[in-house]
Design an enzyme around this catalytic site. Sequence first.
Site, PDB file in Angstrom:
ATOM      1  N   ARG A 298       0.791  -1.171   0.122  1.00  0.00           N
ATOM      2  CA  ARG A 298      -0.056   0.106  -0.087  1.00  0.00           C
ATOM      3  C   ARG A 298       0.956   1.193   0.038  1.00  0.00           C
ATOM      4  O   ARG A 298       1.642   1.458   1.045  1.00  0.00           O
ATOM      5  CB  ARG A 298      -0.853  -0.061   1.274  1.00  0.00           C
ATOM      6  CG  ARG A 298      -1.780   1.238   1.535  1.00  0.00           C
ATOM      7  CD  ARG A 298      -2.894   1.084   2.391  1.00  0.00           C
ATOM      8  NE  ARG A 298      -3.332   2.531   2.359  1.00  0.00           N
ATOM      9  CZ  ARG A 298      -3.525   3.264   3.424  1.00  0.00           C
ATOM     10  NH1 ARG A 298      -3.038   3.002   4.655  1.00  0.00           N
ATOM     11  NH2 ARG A 298      -4.019   4.366   3.290  1.00  0.00           N
TER      12      ARG A 298
ATOM     13  N   HIS B 133      -3.100  10.587   0.278  1.00  0.00           N
ATOM     14  CA  HIS B 133      -2.532  10.415   1.819  1.00  0.00           C
ATOM     15  C   HIS B 133      -2.064  11.871   2.258  1.00  0.00           C
ATOM     16  O   HIS B 133      -0.754  12.013   2.411  1.00  0.00           O
ATOM     17  CB  HIS B 133      -1.711   9.437   1.833  1.00  0.00           C
ATOM     18  CG  HIS B 133      -1.408   8.707   3.238  1.00  0.00           C
ATOM     19  ND1 HIS B 133      -1.399   7.380   3.511  1.00  0.00           N
ATOM     20  CD2 HIS B 133      -1.055   9.495   4.414  1.00  0.00           C
ATOM     21  CE1 HIS B 133      -1.482   6.982   4.857  1.00  0.00           C
ATOM     22  NE2 HIS B 133      -0.925   8.327   5.163  1.00  0.00           N
TER      23      HIS B 133
ATOM     24  N   GLU C  32      -7.739   8.471   5.560  1.00  0.00           N
ATOM     25  CA  GLU C  32      -8.414   9.054   7.001  1.00  0.00           C
ATOM     26  C   GLU C  32      -8.730  10.611   6.940  1.00  0.00           C
ATOM     27  O   GLU C  32      -8.057  11.445   7.513  1.00  0.00           O
ATOM     28  CB  GLU C  32      -7.051   8.764   7.904  1.00  0.00           C
ATOM     29  CG  GLU C  32      -6.489   7.600   8.433  1.00  0.00           C
ATOM     30  CD  GLU C  32      -5.645   7.718   9.442  1.00  0.00           C
ATOM     31  OE1 GLU C  32      -5.308   8.643  10.015  1.00  0.00           O
ATOM     32  OE2 GLU C  32      -4.998   6.684   9.829  1.00  0.00           O
TER      33      GLU C  32
ATOM     34  N   ASN D 167      -7.786   2.005   9.625  1.00  0.00           N
ATOM     35  CA  ASN D 167      -6.344   2.092  10.317  1.00  0.00           C
ATOM     36  C   ASN D 167      -6.691   2.064  11.635  1.00  0.00           C
ATOM     37  O   ASN D 167      -7.214   2.635  12.354  1.00  0.00           O
ATOM     38  CB  ASN D 167      -5.732   3.291  10.012  1.00  0.00           C
ATOM     39  CG  ASN D 167      -5.379   3.515   8.322  1.00  0.00           C
ATOM     40  OD1 ASN D 167      -5.365   2.420   7.877  1.00  0.00           O
ATOM     41  ND2 ASN D 167      -4.868   4.580   8.041  1.00  0.00           N
TER      42      ASN D 167
ATOM     43  N   TYR E  61      -5.069   1.272  15.435  1.00  0.00           N
ATOM     44  CA  TYR E  61      -3.722   1.458  16.385  1.00  0.00           C
ATOM     45  C   TYR E  61      -4.080   1.315  17.895  1.00  0.00           C
ATOM     46  O   TYR E  61      -3.052   0.611  18.526  1.00  0.00           O
ATOM     47  CB  TYR E  61      -3.040   2.590  16.035  1.00  0.00           C
ATOM     48  CG  TYR E  61      -2.374   2.807  14.860  1.00  0.00           C
ATOM     49  CD1 TYR E  61      -0.887   2.519  14.589  1.00  0.00           C
ATOM     50  CD2 TYR E  61      -3.117   3.348  13.822  1.00  0.00           C
ATOM     51  CE1 TYR E  61      -0.432   2.740  13.329  1.00  0.00           C
ATOM     52  CE2 TYR E  61      -2.361   3.613  12.514  1.00  0.00           C
ATOM     53  CZ  TYR E  61      -1.096   3.126  12.196  1.00  0.00           C
ATOM     54  OH  TYR E  61      -0.496   3.397  11.092  1.00  0.00           O
TER      55      TYR E  61
HETATM   56  C1  FCB Z   1      -1.931   6.936  10.338  1.00  0.00           C
HETATM   57  C2  FCB Z   1      -1.426   7.636   9.053  1.00  0.00           C
HETATM   58  C3  FCB Z   1      -0.088   7.276   8.740  1.00  0.00           C
HETATM   59  C4  FCB Z   1       0.962   7.390   9.909  1.00  0.00           C
HETATM   60  C5  FCB Z   1       0.289   6.484  10.963  1.00  0.00           C
HETATM   61  C6  FCB Z   1       1.342   6.189  12.334  1.00  0.00           C
HETATM   62  O1  FCB Z   1      -2.881   7.722  11.055  1.00  0.00           O
HETATM   63  O2  FCB Z   1      -2.366   7.295   8.186  1.00  0.00           O
HETATM   64  O3  FCB Z   1       0.516   8.128   7.755  1.00  0.00           O
HETATM   65  O4  FCB Z   1       1.078   8.313  10.337  1.00  0.00           O
HETATM   66  O5  FCB Z   1      -0.639   7.076  11.407  1.00  0.00           O
END
Ligand code: FCB
Length: 544
Positions: free
Chosen positions: A118, A163, A209, A349, A351
């Site tokens: 990607r 992006h 995002e 995305n 985390y």
């Molecule tokens: C996400 C972004 C990516 C990177 C990660 C850690 O939100 O899409 O570009 O910065 O965080």
Amino acid sequence: MKVTTMLSSYSFLLFVLLISANPYARALQEGGNGIEEELEDVKRSDFPTEFLFGVATSSYQIEGAILEDGKSLSNWGVFVHKNGNVNNGDTGDIATDDYHRYLEDIETIHSLGVDAYRFSISWSRILPNGKLGGVNAAGILFYNSIIDNLLLRGIQPFVTIHHWDIPQVLSDEYGGWLNPLIQDDFVHFTETCFKKFGDRVRYWVTINEPNSVADLAYERGKHPPGHCSPPFGNCSAGNSDTEPLIAMHNMLLAHAKASKLYREQFQPKQGGVIGIVVHAIMYEPFTDDEHDKEAVKRTLANNVAWAFDPLVFGDYPPEMRRYHRNELPKFTPEERLLIRDSIDFLGLNHYATLYAKDCIHSSCARSDSACAPGGDRAIGGFVCTTAERGGVLIGEPTGLPIFSVVPRGMEEIVDYVKNRYHNKPMFITENGYSTPPQQEQVDDFQLDVKRIAFHKAYLAFLARAMRNGADVRGYFVWTLMDNFEWSLGYDVKLGLYSVDRATLNRTPRSSAKWYRNFLGNISSNSMQPRTAAAFWSKVGRAEE
Ligand code: FCB
């Protein structure tokens, strides 16, 4: 540095010993979640054959060469040069120099054994004026070469069209995402991409995002154009209560127009799929109180459904419409038709997980420093979000502020999206671990045991969600190599490969070796070439 595929027996032994001490597995055992076995054992073969494993990057974070071969300046190219916008005054002027080293980087990606890569396309490298016409041939050549070299090695290009780096000229001329004029310019940009690359690209993401762009650029002022108003920050321009809503509205309509164009003019011939990617944090109630449980629903709607609901159902989430008044833009009936069902897949995305605390029935005093500012306002959904409760973090800290390690959040967010969107196909388009700075010496910069444990644990929960029926089609590690982490600069490191800032040499971390081993651990049956056939039949679009 050349990547070696064999581990020396000593480092291999050390590696195995450290992995078997998986801290998240231990934490889960102690917490009694009962999936320790799965955690230790998660394997490539736990995922379907056609599931895409990959790595992810983005143009501004890796390419450098910001003014080379006809490229114009992007908003980031300008923003980073203003004092105080980025830690240590770091910039992406050179970044990881991928523009000159992309062939080496593709070899590295290939050596991992991934199915897909990607990456994103720099708008100002393709259309230096930002607009229709004036296509920069060198930019087309660059991305053509990336795509061809990936395909030569059997790697699917998974392309993010945008992006975060818009041509600065569009910001200067009409204010970027705040102006509806950007919708058509974005469509011209996507059209150029579909025309030039679409014969070989099967996976398109229009925007990465949009909810983060709204939040970081127009609410908190941390990203260009650096807009905000109190209590979110002291910026020289902006309105944190309204601009994020306007920017999101323009991004959603830009997506929908691009998607219509793709579906009408390109998809029947090219046979790809098109989606969008959302920053999808999971939330858990701060207390058992019903109001905090409601706050969880509200903040998920305010973050995730804010983008997905319009693209699936044709309007903003009812939860948002209830508490926003006139400031939430309205879609006309025509726009509703345009925007509804304008994605083939949902990109997540994921985390981190945070606590959510209600701010309607109880006061979210600003003095409660653990809360992100603005929780007491409509734009924050009247929810205080925080990573800590009673001084205890929700999970082990990482190098990214507020991101703690909460592997169960992966299953929870996937279940939420599955239930809300009738199990529409999903991709985990990013998941990754940033080493806390203080651990870089102890945990060892290269021997990144915690990054391995992180991915194993999150993958185990993903596999569990999928066993329970979630239709997830792929998982991308963020990120291939340490790169420019936006306003945090180069201090924050998420790479499977470290990058020496002086020489820009890439060196595999233990996690790169783990990923390669993980991906290699597949039965002969699942060695068959992966096609997207199963995907197309489900979304009812053209066959490959
Ligand atoms: C996400 C972004 C990516 C990177 C990660 C850690 O939100 O899409 O570009 O910065 O965080």
